[in-house]
Motif scaffolding. Sequence first.
Motif, short mmCIF file in Angstrom:
data_model
loop_
_atom_site.label_atom_id
_atom_site.label_comp_id
_atom_site.label_asym_id
_atom_site.label_seq_id
_atom_site.Cartn_x
_atom_site.Cartn_y
_atom_site.Cartn_z
N ARG A 204 0.88 -1.17 0.00
CA ARG A 204 0.00 0.00 0.00
C ARG A 204 0.90 1.20 0.00
O ARG A 204 1.76 1.31 0.85
CB ARG A 204 -0.82 0.02 1.29
CG ARG A 204 -2.13 -0.67 1.15
CD ARG A 204 -3.00 -0.34 2.32
NE ARG A 204 -4.01 0.58 1.83
CZ ARG A 204 -4.54 1.54 2.54
NH1 ARG A 204 -4.15 1.76 3.73
NH2 ARG A 204 -5.46 2.31 2.02
N GLY A 205 0.69 2.11 -0.92
CA GLY A 205 1.51 3.31 -0.94
C GLY A 205 1.27 4.14 0.32
O GLY A 205 0.24 4.03 0.96
N ALA A 206 2.24 4.97 0.65
CA ALA A 206 2.08 5.88 1.79
C ALA A 206 1.29 7.11 1.33
O ALA A 206 1.04 7.28 0.13
CB ALA A 206 3.45 6.30 2.31
N VAL A 207 0.91 7.94 2.29
CA VAL A 207 0.15 9.15 1.98
C VAL A 207 0.84 9.95 0.86
O VAL A 207 0.21 10.38 -0.09
CB VAL A 207 0.02 10.04 3.24
CG1 VAL A 207 -0.57 11.39 2.87
CG2 VAL A 207 -0.86 9.34 4.26
N ALA A 208 2.15 10.09 0.98
CA ALA A 208 2.88 10.89 0.00
C ALA A 208 2.76 10.29 -1.40
O ALA A 208 2.62 11.02 -2.39
CB ALA A 208 4.35 10.99 0.41
N VAL A 210 0.25 8.39 -2.64
CA VAL A 210 -1.07 8.59 -3.24
C VAL A 210 -1.32 10.05 -3.58
O VAL A 210 -1.98 10.36 -4.57
CB VAL A 210 -2.23 8.03 -2.37
CG1 VAL A 210 -2.42 6.56 -2.63
CG2 VAL A 210 -2.04 8.27 -0.90
N LEU A 211 -0.77 10.95 -2.78
CA LEU A 211 -0.93 12.37 -3.10
C LEU A 211 -0.20 12.69 -4.40
O LEU A 211 -0.73 13.37 -5.28
CB LEU A 211 -0.34 13.22 -1.98
CG LEU A 211 -1.34 13.78 -0.98
CD1 LEU A 211 -0.62 14.60 0.07
CD2 LEU A 211 -2.39 14.64 -1.68
N ALA A 214 -2.17 11.28 -7.21
CA ALA A 214 -3.39 12.02 -7.51
C ALA A 214 -3.07 13.29 -8.30
O ALA A 214 -3.85 13.73 -9.14
CB ALA A 214 -4.12 12.37 -6.22
N LEU C 125 -8.03 11.26 -3.28
CA LEU C 125 -7.32 10.07 -2.85
C LEU C 125 -8.35 8.96 -2.64
O LEU C 125 -9.30 9.14 -1.89
CB LEU C 125 -6.62 10.29 -1.50
CG LEU C 125 -5.57 11.37 -1.40
CD1 LEU C 125 -4.85 11.24 -0.06
CD2 LEU C 125 -4.58 11.29 -2.54
N GLU C 127 -9.10 4.60 -1.91
CA GLU C 127 -8.56 3.50 -1.10
C GLU C 127 -7.85 4.03 0.14
O GLU C 127 -6.83 3.51 0.56
CB GLU C 127 -7.57 2.65 -1.91
CG GLU C 127 -8.22 1.78 -2.95
CD GLU C 127 -7.19 0.93 -3.69
OE1 GLU C 127 -7.01 -0.22 -3.30
OE2 GLU C 127 -6.58 1.43 -4.64
N THR C 128 -8.34 5.14 0.63
CA THR C 128 -7.72 5.77 1.79
C THR C 128 -8.83 6.11 2.79
O THR C 128 -9.79 6.78 2.43
CB THR C 128 -6.99 7.07 1.37
OG1 THR C 128 -6.12 6.77 0.28
CG2 THR C 128 -6.21 7.67 2.51
N THR C 146 -4.97 9.47 8.20
CA THR C 146 -5.53 8.39 7.40
C THR C 146 -4.90 7.06 7.80
O THR C 146 -3.98 7.02 8.61
CB THR C 146 -5.27 8.59 5.89
OG1 THR C 146 -3.91 8.27 5.60
CG2 THR C 146 -5.59 10.00 5.44
N ASP C 147 -5.41 5.99 7.19
CA ASP C 147 -4.89 4.66 7.51
C ASP C 147 -3.63 4.34 6.71
O ASP C 147 -3.12 3.24 6.79
CB ASP C 147 -5.96 3.60 7.23
CG ASP C 147 -6.33 3.53 5.76
OD1 ASP C 147 -6.12 4.53 5.03
OD2 ASP C 147 -6.83 2.49 5.33
N ARG C 148 -3.16 5.29 5.91
CA ARG C 148 -1.90 5.04 5.20
C ARG C 148 -0.72 5.53 6.02
O ARG C 148 -0.85 6.48 6.80
CB ARG C 148 -1.89 5.76 3.84
CG ARG C 148 -2.80 5.10 2.82
CD ARG C 148 -2.63 5.74 1.49
NE ARG C 148 -3.59 5.24 0.54
CZ ARG C 148 -3.36 4.22 -0.30
NH1 ARG C 148 -2.18 3.64 -0.33
NH2 ARG C 148 -4.31 3.80 -1.12
N GLU C 149 0.38 4.90 5.77
CA GLU C 149 1.63 5.30 6.41
C GLU C 149 1.93 6.76 6.03
O GLU C 149 1.64 7.18 4.91
CB GLU C 149 2.71 4.41 5.79
CG GLU C 149 3.96 4.21 6.57
CD GLU C 149 4.87 3.29 5.77
OE1 GLU C 149 5.92 3.79 5.33
OE2 GLU C 149 4.50 2.11 5.56
N GLY C 150 2.50 7.53 6.90
CA GLY C 150 2.94 8.87 6.53
C GLY C 150 2.31 9.96 7.36
O GLY C 150 1.64 9.71 8.37
N GLU C 151 2.53 11.19 6.87
CA GLU C 151 2.15 12.39 7.62
C GLU C 151 0.63 12.60 7.71
O GLU C 151 -0.11 12.08 6.90
CB GLU C 151 2.72 13.63 6.90
CG GLU C 151 4.18 13.55 6.57
CD GLU C 151 5.05 13.80 7.79
OE1 GLU C 151 4.61 14.56 8.66
OE2 GLU C 151 6.14 13.23 7.85
#
Lengths: 298, 361, 435
Positions: A204-208, A210-211, A214, C125, C127-128, C146-151
């Motif tokens: 699963r990609g991290a927030v960065a 997917v941002l 997008a 976004l 699937e988040t 969110t449930d994703r890794e990161g900030e």
Amino acid sequence: MTRPPHAADRPGLNLFVCIKQVPDSAQIRVHPVTNTIMRQGVPTIVNPYDLFALEEALRLRDEYGGSVTVLSMGPPMAEEALRRALGIGADHAVLITDRRFAGADTLATSYALASALTTLGREQPIDMVLTGKQTIDGDTAQVGPGIARRLGLEQLTYVAAIDRVDPLRREIVVRRRSEGGVQVLASRLPCLVSVVEGLNEVRRGAVADVLRAARAEVVTWSATEAGVEDPMRCGLRGSPTVVRRVFAPSPRQERAQMVAVTGKRPSQLADAVLDLVLTQQPKLEAALADGPVRRNRP
Amino acid sequence: MTTSPPPGAASRRTKELPERYRNHRGVWVFVELERGRVHPVSFELMGEGRRLADELGSELAAVLLGAPGEAIERATMAALTYGADRVHRCADPVLADYRNQPYTHALSELVERHRPEILLLGATPLGRDLAGAVATTLQTGLTADCTALAVDDDKSLAATRPTFGGSLLCTIYTQGVRPQMATVRPRVMAMPEPIEGRSGAVVEHDLGLGEDAVVTKVLDFVADVATDDVNLAYADVVVAGGMGLQSAENFRLVRDLAAALGGDYGCSRPVTQKGWLPAERQIGQTGRTIRPRLYIAAGISGAIQHRVGVEGADLIVAINLDANAPIFDFAHIGVVADALTVLPALTHAVERRLGRHALAS
Amino acid sequence: MVEHFDAIVVGAGPAGTAAALVMARAGLDVLQIERGETPGSKNVQGAILYADALERLVPDFREEAPLERHVVEQRVWLLDERSHTGAHYRSADFDEDRPNRYTILRAPFDRWFAAEARAAGAVLLTETTVTELVKDAAGKVVGVRTDREGENLFADVVILAEGVNGLVGQRAGLRKELDPRHVALAVKETVFLTDEVVQERFNLKGEHDGVVIEAMGDVSAGMVGTGFLYTNRESISIGVGCLISDFQATGTAPYALLDRFKSHPSVAPLLKGGEVKEYVAHLIPEGGYHAIPELVGEGWLVVGDAGQFVNPAHREGSNLAMTTGALAAETVIALHRQGTPCTKAALGSYLRALEQSFVMKDMKKYRGLAAMLHGNKHFLTTYPAALSRAMQTFLRVDGVDKRTKQRLMVQDFKAARGGWWHLMTDAVKLARAWR
Ligand SMILES: Cc1cc2nc3c(=O)[nH]c(=O)nc-3n(C[C@H](O)[C@H](O)[C@H](O)COP(=O)(O)OP(=O)(O)OC[C@H]3O[C@@H](n4cnc5c(N)ncnc54)[C@H](O)[C@@H]3O)c2cc1C
Ligand SMILES: Cc1cc2nc3c(=O)[nH]c(=O)nc-3n(C[C@H](O)[C@H](O)[C@H](O)COP(=O)(O)OP(=O)(O)OC[C@H]3O[C@@H](n4cnc5c(N)ncnc54)[C@H](O)[C@@H]3O)c2cc1C
Ligand SMILES: Nc1ncnc2c1ncn2[C@@H]1O[C@H](COP(=O)(O)O)[C@@H](O)[C@H]1O
């Protein structure tokens, strides 16, 4: 996913993954009268095998440095599939889309994809092309070999594991699923690898990621921009195979002979079934009595 | 004089075979020889190739690639007894193990030199790997996973295969080029009877490629662990369970009956998706195709994707609680009852009848 | 790197997408977050789309949106076990250039609608899942996790468009857990039939005309609820929904209820030969006006189902969702332009806008309905059955004179409800609730 800090001073790998957007075949229905496909509301997904190819590419990139480019041929809507791949962690995405690509069989598809890869390879020489073992709609497993052949890449299909890659010495060792076992093959870069399911777990990609995905521009190329030299070799015109007829499998005329069930104890029912089986297949009894039967085994 | 072509010219042009392909003749079957053994699918294809060749009034040839030695000699004889009029073979140490590059090289060269009109291969990992590369080299069409092959009125090959997740079939033609290539999955075609003592011509060919020129090397071959050898495709009796069995534990009932009958066992797709049985046990369009003498389906609804994998069975017995389940549309014997009681009862009946006991697994 | 947006929208249903679209068009930097693989992939609706709310946002939606059929005939059925008494209204006027209501399938529709917002510049976004709201020291909402890794992701304002069971808002303590008496559980199946069969069975002249049926009475087996049957292009959507508290009290299984509806003699022939493609369940907020939670706070706003904006009497929801989403967006845009921070007080203009719109007016109008039906099940059981008997008495020609028939019918009604007094009070209650 954070990249290894030393990636920059390594040679790195230029990895290209071919992905296809396919209808979720579990949800396709056939019109009972006209035999046409009812696509209404059928969601599209990224061909599941291609995600394993993508993950394998990302894994190599994270280990050796370099970049992952996803490539797809399809209608403009296929951009979604590429964006999904970007969200999982791919660096670049290219969609080749053109009316002239429509109706392509595997020969024409591999021609178009190979043309685009040649064009991309001018910027970043190809180290590896990864594909899924097959698509769930075409189901042919031919596009990968087609690309390898056209680009003169070593062809490594049905790969169940990539044991080792040495970007400097241009070597690769893979495990290839074959009949009755696994071949361990040592080969050379550049190569094409088609992967089987389950060789990794798609991340699963991290927030960065997917941002970035997008916001990213999916590069969209026409046939000309993709570097296709001979449009006559694309799409329907470039496809030697033609579908002349689509039809539903014919129903068998008689239905099963039903064994009467009511009033029978399980053992009586079982005897009745076995009797029927042995009357219809008289040779079976003798064969069974001889122990395991093996017919037609050369 | 240059004028614009009349309407319909384009379609006519594609249907008509260009001059250079017109004298392609004969049906070829690629005989898959791996580690000393011919893959049975090759013989199934020989049966099919024989029929096509007879209809076309042409010759059936087998193509054999491999290392020199006893195995290729035996395979040559076998190819003849299974119906080949001629065997084109290339025996060279470079061809000892399957590798794409030398095999593609050899097969493409042979085809270009001898110009068959039809080339059939098994849809195995080897066959699919090779077919895709050869078709691209020859720039010709290739139809994968065919379920029926026929010669059309105009003598072209009509290759039928499932499409759209198996709910439909389509018939595909190769237009404007030769050879017409197709792959067929194991067990889709019937195994022909060998004719002992049948003979034919054997034509030897040089590979024309040294080991130095071959990039990929085989380091090792790791055979699958033999203990759980799945022999579904070639078992004479297969017992399979579907979602109607309700749990992984209940598959013991399927295994017991299979053991009593000396056969093998399998399942429908959702069962492997649930992880109740491994993927090798799946029967159907995306699993194994089977052709047993007896197939017993317990708690399987009989979806089309399952059906295409079992239709070749001589006798199909279906056990299902739902009298309207589609499986009764193609089973020969139907039992509307609870599989969880019928399966153990059948196992007992078989043991009693045959006077022996299941080798408990 | 810290990511900061002008607004974050949680959810890509009609409410969230309307909000994102309006804000993005105004040039705001908008982030929309959806847990489904694609917008709409998890969303459930009957579904009727009312053109008006969407037309205000996307005037030419009829050209691009994935619509199924436009409704030319509306049927209301009162069921007892074996019969239905129905009112049908069909008018050639509905065959207009700009039809007023359509049937839709949510998955393609939501995907299309979200693509409009993205085209306007919103960042989406998928699937988040938003797991929680991020607050500053003073308790003001400043972003989401969110449930994703990161900030964490930050914004001036967070719009909660997370649907009926909005866990984000609940977890942050912005609103209470759902009350089972205020939520219906609906189950729905899509039954595949060819377009010709749909047209033939519903007497429709083309592949664009459609019929919808709303059913009451026996369909809910004595619980507070309704059933529906809508024609799509190549399928029929059929479902039933009842209050959760009633399901709990009666121990009825929702799918059994749906099966019963499907096998009702008036319904079964309409579905015959169809293949069931999907079976889904979803909640509908039906608590009405009194169940509306806190809608604005420090740095946050609530729109759509999350704010209980559904009008069960008219089966409207998606239009209220779009309208509330757009009103919230306009509030945020205005504050953004003035450079005013999104405090609770400043966001109060959203509440005023709601009061002036049809949304709040309708919510107020039906505020008594839910409680009324809950307290008086006769509307759903006794009356449909009595009505059916009356129709039979009336329609059978059997030598009994008409005056006697009339008397029998009236007596039967009276007896069914235990006397005139009860009948009268029921009528008054119903009239009040509807007023
Ligand atoms: C692209 C694609 C490829 C596919 N490939 C395959 C494939 O290769 N192989 C395959 O099998 N499927 C395949 N499928 C899936 C296929 O469509 C069906 O979903 C599947 O075969 C159904 O499995 P089933 O019959 O076990 O389960 P179900 O359809 O759930 O049927 C269970 C049956 O058990 C009966 N039953 C329940 N309890 C009992 C009991 N106690 N005793 C007796 N009967 C009972 C029920 O009446 C029912 O008929 C594929 C689908 C797609 C879309
Ligand atoms: C069976 C049924 C029939 C109906 N029929 C009609 C009808 O005919 N006409 C009509 O107008 N209305 C109807 N409605 C009501 C209508 O569906 C709703 O009012 C409408 O969908 C509300 O829109 P929304 O955007 O507020 O919520 P939703 O459509 O529920 O959207 C919420 C979105 O937020 C996402 N989400 C939730 N939590 C998170 C999170 N933590 N992180 C990220 N994303 C999240 C969800 O995945 C979802 O996409 C019906 C409802 C049901 C259940
Ligand atoms: N249109 C396409 N665009 C990109 N990649 C494709 C396309 N078609 C096939 N592929 C790739 O080729 C593999 C084999 O496809 P197939 O030969 O269709 O079974 C797939 O798993 C993809 O990786």
